[in-house]
Scaffold this motif. Structure first.
Motif, PDB file in Angstrom:
ATOM      1  N   THR A   1      -4.746 -52.519  22.038  1.00  0.00           N
ATOM      2  CA  THR A   1      -5.474 -51.716  23.312  1.00  0.00           C
ATOM      3  C   THR A   1      -3.746 -52.341  24.059  1.00  0.00           C
ATOM      4  OG1 THR A   1      -7.094 -51.891  22.938  1.00  0.00           O
ATOM      5  CG2 THR A   1      -6.648 -52.120  25.037  1.00  0.00           C
ATOM      6  N   THR A   2      -3.488 -51.202  24.847  1.00  0.00           N
ATOM      7  CA  THR A   2      -2.426 -51.341  25.637  1.00  0.00           C
ATOM      8  C   THR A   2      -2.664 -51.149  26.627  1.00  0.00           C
ATOM      9  OG1 THR A   2      -1.664 -48.836  25.096  1.00  0.00           O
ATOM     10  CG2 THR A   2      -0.776 -50.863  24.137  1.00  0.00           C
ATOM     11  N   TRP A   3      -3.127 -51.798  28.279  1.00  0.00           N
ATOM     12  CA  TRP A   3      -3.520 -51.111  29.786  1.00  0.00           C
ATOM     13  C   TRP A   3      -2.059 -50.880  30.180  1.00  0.00           C
ATOM     14  CZ3 TRP A   3      -7.887 -51.126  30.808  1.00  0.00           C
ATOM     15  CH2 TRP A   3      -8.825 -51.502  30.293  1.00  0.00           C
ATOM     16  N   LEU A   4      -1.895 -49.737  31.278  1.00  0.00           N
ATOM     17  CA  LEU A   4      -1.528 -48.967  31.528  1.00  0.00           C
ATOM     18  C   LEU A   4      -1.315 -48.834  32.478  1.00  0.00           C
ATOM     19  CD1 LEU A   4       0.048 -46.898  29.047  1.00  0.00           C
ATOM     20  CD2 LEU A   4       1.483 -48.742  29.188  1.00  0.00           C
ATOM     21  N   GLY A   5      -0.941 -48.363  34.008  1.00  0.00           N
ATOM     22  CA  GLY A   5      -1.073 -47.606  35.570  1.00  0.00           C
ATOM     23  C   GLY A   5      -1.234 -46.372  35.084  1.00  0.00           C
ATOM     24  N   ALA A   6      -2.848 -46.352  35.935  1.00  0.00           N
ATOM     25  CA  ALA A   6      -2.998 -45.136  35.393  1.00  0.00           C
ATOM     26  C   ALA A   6      -2.404 -44.165  36.261  1.00  0.00           C
ATOM     27  CB  ALA A   6      -4.955 -45.276  36.336  1.00  0.00           C
ATOM     28  N   GLY A   7      -1.593 -43.892  36.972  1.00  0.00           N
ATOM     29  CA  GLY A   7      -0.550 -42.655  37.471  1.00  0.00           C
ATOM     30  C   GLY A   7       0.290 -42.518  37.242  1.00  0.00           C
ATOM     31  N   GLY A   8       2.115 -42.831  37.115  1.00  0.00           N
ATOM     32  CA  GLY A   8       2.609 -43.625  37.014  1.00  0.00           C
ATOM     33  C   GLY A   8       2.958 -44.011  35.673  1.00  0.00           C
ATOM     34  N   GLN A   9       2.691 -44.718  35.066  1.00  0.00           N
ATOM     35  CA  GLN A   9       2.741 -45.343  34.185  1.00  0.00           C
ATOM     36  C   GLN A   9       2.341 -44.250  32.698  1.00  0.00           C
ATOM     37  OE1 GLN A   9       1.836 -49.381  33.861  1.00  0.00           O
ATOM     38  NE2 GLN A   9       3.832 -49.445  33.856  1.00  0.00           N
TER      39      GLN A   9
END
Length: 138
Positions: free
Chosen positions: A113-121
């Motif tokens: 599981t990778t976590w990323l920012g919801a907008g720009g990423q």
């Protein structure tokens, strides 16, 4: 192309070794990694007539304010599944699950599981995936 988890840079997924036999599909390898885990599926297939991964990621990016529950996408062969959840603070968890040869003896599975920012990423990831899948053979 590598997707790294913003919470733990040692967790990620790499898309590589893209090739195509004809205009109908693209083949590529997927390599998830995490401490104590390395795996690889050599021939994930994206068919041009299927809904591919890029639009799924673009939809997630467009919903940067969040959603309830889990959203998921999978290849036609079901060897790659991507599940997405939204958590407070504007982060998207993408679980990349590989399960090659689901009907074969000796089958296996692995996921990270990778976590990323919801907008720009997420928007950047969607664009990178679209570019990777659309690249012309050299």
């Amino acid at each position: 192309m590598t997707i790294r988890c913003q919470d733990n840079a040692s967790v990620g997924v790499t898309f590589c070794d893209r090739f195509s036999f004809d205009a109908d599909c693209v083949h590529y390898a997927v390599e998830p990694r995490a401490p104590g885990l390395t795996a690889r599926v050599d021939e994930v297939v994206a068919w041009i007539w299927d809904s591919d991964l890029a639009p799924f990621l673009e939809e997630l990016a467009a919903n940067y304010r969040g959603w309830d529950g889990e959203r998921s996408w999978q290849t036609n062969d079901r060897d790659l599944t991507v599940s997405a959840v939204f958590r407070s603070g504007g982060h998207v968890g993408l679980t990349w699950a590989l399960r090659p040869w689901p009907q074969a003896a000796g089958r296996w599975g692995a996921s990270v599981t990778t976590w990323l920012g919801a907008g720009g990423q997420m928007a950047s990831l969607a664009a990178d995936v679209r570019t990777f899948l659309a690249e012309r053979q050299q």
